[in-house]
Design a protein around this motif. Structure first.
Motif, PDB file in Angstrom:
ATOM      1  N   VAL A 277       0.841  -1.203   0.000  1.00 30.81           N
ATOM      2  CA  VAL A 277       0.000   0.000   0.000  1.00 30.81           C
ATOM      3  C   VAL A 277       0.873   1.250   0.000  1.00 30.81           C
ATOM      4  CG1 VAL A 277      -1.749   1.309   1.257  1.00 30.81           C
ATOM      5  CG2 VAL A 277      -1.896  -1.176   1.172  1.00 30.81           C
ATOM      6  N   LEU A 278       1.925   1.248   0.811  1.00 31.09           N
ATOM      7  CA  LEU A 278       2.815   2.406   0.876  1.00 31.09           C
ATOM      8  C   LEU A 278       3.453   2.685  -0.482  1.00 31.09           C
ATOM      9  CD1 LEU A 278       4.329   4.612   2.383  1.00 31.09           C
ATOM     10  CD2 LEU A 278       5.980   2.871   3.154  1.00 31.09           C
ATOM     11  N   ALA A 279       3.907   1.632  -1.158  1.00 32.93           N
ATOM     12  CA  ALA A 279       4.516   1.824  -2.478  1.00 32.93           C
ATOM     13  C   ALA A 279       3.517   2.416  -3.467  1.00 32.93           C
ATOM     14  CB  ALA A 279       5.060   0.498  -2.995  1.00 32.93           C
ATOM     15  N   ASP A 280       2.270   1.929  -3.432  1.00 33.42           N
ATOM     16  CA  ASP A 280       1.253   2.449  -4.349  1.00 33.42           C
ATOM     17  C   ASP A 280       0.917   3.900  -4.029  1.00 33.42           C
ATOM     18  OD1 ASP A 280       1.112   0.079  -5.727  1.00 33.42           O
ATOM     19  OD2 ASP A 280      -0.623  -0.689  -4.613  1.00 33.42           O
ATOM     20  N   LEU A 281       0.851   4.262  -2.747  1.00 39.40           N
ATOM     21  CA  LEU A 281       0.540   5.632  -2.373  1.00 39.40           C
ATOM     22  C   LEU A 281       1.676   6.580  -2.742  1.00 39.40           C
ATOM     23  CD1 LEU A 281      -1.206   5.001   1.062  1.00 39.40           C
ATOM     24  CD2 LEU A 281      -2.227   6.165  -0.894  1.00 39.40           C
ATOM     25  N   GLU A 282       2.902   6.147  -2.538  1.00 42.54           N
ATOM     26  CA  GLU A 282       4.044   6.989  -2.923  1.00 42.54           C
ATOM     27  C   GLU A 282       4.028   7.257  -4.421  1.00 42.54           C
ATOM     28  OE1 GLU A 282       7.561   6.063   0.322  1.00 42.54           O
ATOM     29  OE2 GLU A 282       7.227   4.608  -1.301  1.00 42.54           O
ATOM     30  N   ARG A 283       3.680   6.243  -5.194  1.00 39.03           N
ATOM     31  CA  ARG A 283       3.664   6.395  -6.651  1.00 39.03           C
ATOM     32  C   ARG A 283       2.500   7.264  -7.112  1.00 39.03           C
ATOM     33  NH1 ARG A 283       0.836   3.217 -10.114  1.00 39.03           N
ATOM     34  NH2 ARG A 283       0.537   1.640  -8.494  1.00 39.03           N
TER      35      ARG A 283
END
Length: 727
Positions: free
Chosen positions: A523-529
């Motif tokens: 989730v963190l990776a998707d939000l950062e992107r």
């Protein structure tokens, strides 16, 4: 008649002979209300028989009606008479089947059975005059009654009262009791018993009658109906699964069993039928395929049987019952709090002032029912009925209905749920939020704005469940909501990502830390992107990921994420914002080590800031006080930790109750401080209460429960060592 113009008249027709040009207009009126249906000759006649029930598909065995049949059989016992019994319930629940079974029983006991279709004035009148003829009325009497020269109902009941045999008179399908009332057709007699079947449950329609409710079948008996009709097509458990999907409604079970029994080319199993019900876009059409013929009476089709009740409501001046039922079809067949309908407004088709009478109409016609939802009054509407109504909802009405349903749910769900013990309203609303999301997915006419509102309902619900300590419920709802919302809004929509955050957080609270870490990382990776490294949602994911990392011993990475959150929130919101202070409290919850030593000195200042900015009862203030005591204990300041640990437990008990997870964490900390100070007896008492609470709330195998048990074992060993041997 001779010449070129020969003719013959039949029935009431006449033959005219004329020379020259003539224009003749003649109207023929046949009195169908007195004579029944036409036989094709221009005359009308009554029913073919009143001694044989005119039913569709009668069950060979009546399942689970033992108590009801015991009462009904007593009404047709040898010397029983003078009673009026009314079988009422939802269309398709088997009222006629129960009446048919009693009819056969009465005949076997030597009682005369008389069966009349009471669905409309014409059928009732024709059937009752046929009853009079059966009981000895002469042609002259019948003709006088048909022509209005004698009161028809008086003739019938005179003959019934004078019957040489005791009788059972069944008024079937008396869904409009006014048909019986007009003309005085419903009476009592010392020679027999009257039984009516109806969907109309309002007691004022049935004075001096005993109302007997006929509902859906229990699970095992419903499954047995399928096995009776389609033996060899599946196991008992498969039949139970299909019965559940059909809502255990006898009509739906009968249609499904008939369909399975008559497949020839590629016979289906019950398992295949159940899968098709789940996967098919139109399950109602599949159920109706079990009907005997395409032109079957609508009473024998789930797609049409309830329209009869809605039509009756329209005739009674309540057309707004239809839009109200369509609104209910946006939700689930689980109990629905009636309070949710307090703000209903559907424009001209259902003004707010008409909601109460419309609901009363639905209740009176057995289209919904009142049930208990704990301390709340609720409605429950059958699932197959809801699917059928949804199927027939006009396309241009679907978005307004869903928007209204979503708005009502959103208003009922707290925008910022409080932490605390279980909120019963949340669990009651849970199935309705998910059902609404399914309607959004099924109805392409629903606008994206409306879909977002429905998704926001799911997010509020899951947040409320989590903060109530209902972690398993939060996980189940969030997992399904992610799938349903993503189907409509897309995998990368921010509401989907927030729901995924909730899934990972619930997994964390349930003690599955490795799984939680992997979910939070994705989730963190998707939000950062998608949102950027410093967006509020991204920073929230950083903080949420740090929690299971701390439990798994990855302290360095966890501290980096916490500090990133503090810095980001300070820049976005300010250093004194509640979310910034929340992130700072997490740094005091670290295990013993250099990272905690670096943070512990900031504890008193943080508590003071929380008291100043948020007040003494704010959740972040309570967390800061607890974590400050935790930090003192983990850095060796045990004596200094005792007073704040006791104070934190008292505050959390007052705010959240004894079994709330954070309260139990406070008690666990106090037990550790007491044990370190040599107060072993009290430490054991406190940790035993922690174990009891965690077993109730989280279960005996949760990691926090197991950790508390390890503490108890160590305290007992410590006590044994202090006393010089085993106790």
């Amino acid at each position: 008649m001779t010449g070129r113009n020969d003719g013959q008249a039949e029935g009431r027709g006449r033959v005219y002979q004329a020379s020259g040009d003539q224009h003749i207009t003649e109207h023929h009126h046949h009195d169908l209300s007195g004579l029944g249906r036409s036989d094709g000759s221009g005359l009308s006649r009554g029913p073919d028989s009143v001694r044989h029930p005119a039913v569709g598909r009668a069950p060979a065995i009546l399942r689970d009606r033992d108590a009801l049949m015991l009462r009904l059989r007593s009404a047709v016992a040898h010397d029983a008479a003078g009673e009026v019994l009314v079988l009422h319930g939802l269309g398709g629940c088997g009222k006629t089947a129960v009446a048919h079974t009693l009819f056969r029983h009465a005949a076997n006991e030597g009682r005369l059975g008389l069966w009349v279709n009471a669905s409309d004035h014409a059928s009732l009148r024709a059937g009752m005059l046929a009853v009079a003829a059966d009981r000895g009325a002469g042609d002259g009497e019948l003709m006088a009654a048909r022509n209005g020269l004698r009161a028809a109902a008086d003739l019938v009941w005179d003959r019934l009262d004078a019957s040489d045999r005791p009788w059972l008179l069944v008024f079937d399908n008396a869904d409009d009791p006014a048909v019986l009332r007009d003309g005085g057709w419903l009476r009592t007699s010392p020679r027999g018993t009257v039984l009516a079947t109806t969907r109309q449950s309002a007691t004022h329609w049935w004075p001096a009658a005993e109302l007997l409710h006929v509902g859906v079948l229990p699970r095992d008996e419903a499954a047995q109906v399928l096995c009776d009709l389609a033996p060899g097509t599946g196991t008992a458990e498969e039949a139970r699964s299909v019965a559940d999907r059909l809502g255990r409604l006898p009509l739906a079970l009968t249609l499904a069993g008939g369909f399975l029994a008559h497949q020839v080319i590629e016979p289906w199993t019950m398992s295949e039928y159940g899968r098709r019900l789940e996967d098919r876009e139109d399950p109602i059409e599949l159920i109706d395929r079990g009907a005997g013929a395409p032109g079957d009476d609508s009473r024998h089709l789930v797609s049409g049987t309830w329209q009869l009740s809605l039509n009756a409501l329209v005739r009674q001046g309540m057309p707004d019952a239809t839009p109200l039922l369509r609104l209910l079809a946006c939700w689930s067949d689980d109990p629905l709090p009636i309070s949710l309908l307090a703000g209903v407004e559907l424009g001209p088709e259902l003004p707010a002032a008409r909601v109460e009478p419309a609901l009363r109409g639905l209740l009176d016609h057995s289209l919904t029912e009142l049930v208990s939802g704990g301390d709340l009054r609720c409605l429950r509407t059958h699932g197959v009925l809801l699917d059928s109504v949804a199927r027939g909802t006009p396309e241009d009405r679907r978005d307004p209905l869903v928007a209204t349903a979503a708005g009502l749910l959103l208003a009922a769900l707290p925008e910022v749920p409080e932490r605390g013990m279980r909120n019963p309203l949340l669990n009651l609303l849970s199935p309705h939020v998910l059902a609404l999301l399914r309607r959004v997915g099924d109805w392409s006419e629903v606008r994206e704005e409306t879909a977002r509102t429905a998704a926001e309902c799911a997010l509020r619900l899951v947040t409320g469940q989590h903060r109530s300590g209902e972690y398993a419920s939060a996980l189940a709802v969030a997992t399904e909501a992610v799938e349903l919302v993503a189907r409509r809004l897309g995998e990368e929509h921010v509401l989907v990502l927030r729901l995924r955050q909730r899934v990972a957080k619930a997994v964390d609270r349930l003690g599955h830390f490795e799984d939680a870490v992997e979910r939070h990382r994705r989730v963190l990776a998707d939000l950062e992107r998608l949102c950027g490294p410093d967006s509020p949602d991204t920073l929230t994911s950083c903080l949420q990921l740090s929690r299971p990392l701390t439990w798994l011993g990855h302290t360095t990475e966890a501290v980096a994420l916490m500090r990133r959150t503090v810095a980001g929130r300070s820049a976005l919101l300010g250093p004194r914002h509640p979310l910034t202070l929340e992130a700072r409290t997490c740094l005091l919850e670290l295990p013993p080590g250099a990272e905690l030593e670096e943070e512990v000195g900031a504890g008193p200042e943080l508590v003071a800031a929380c008291l100043r900015e948020l007040g003494p009862n704010h959740p972040t203030t309570l967390a800061a006080e607890l974590n400050c005591a935790h930090a003192l204990f983990n850095t060796g300041s045990t004596t200094e930790a005792l007073s704040p640990a006791r104070g934190a437990l008292t505050a959390h008990e007052r705010r959240y109750g004894t079994d709330y997870p954070i309260t139990l964490a406070s008690r666990s900390l106090l037990s550790g401080v007491l044990a370190a100070l040599g107060e072993i007896a009290e430490a054991i008492q406190q940790i035993e209460r922690v174990i009891e609470g965690r077993e109730r709330v989280l279960g005996p195998t949760h990691q926090w429960t197991l950790a508390a048990r390890k503490k108890l074992d160590s305290y007992r060993e410590q006590r044994s060592g202090l006393s010089g041997g085993p106790q």
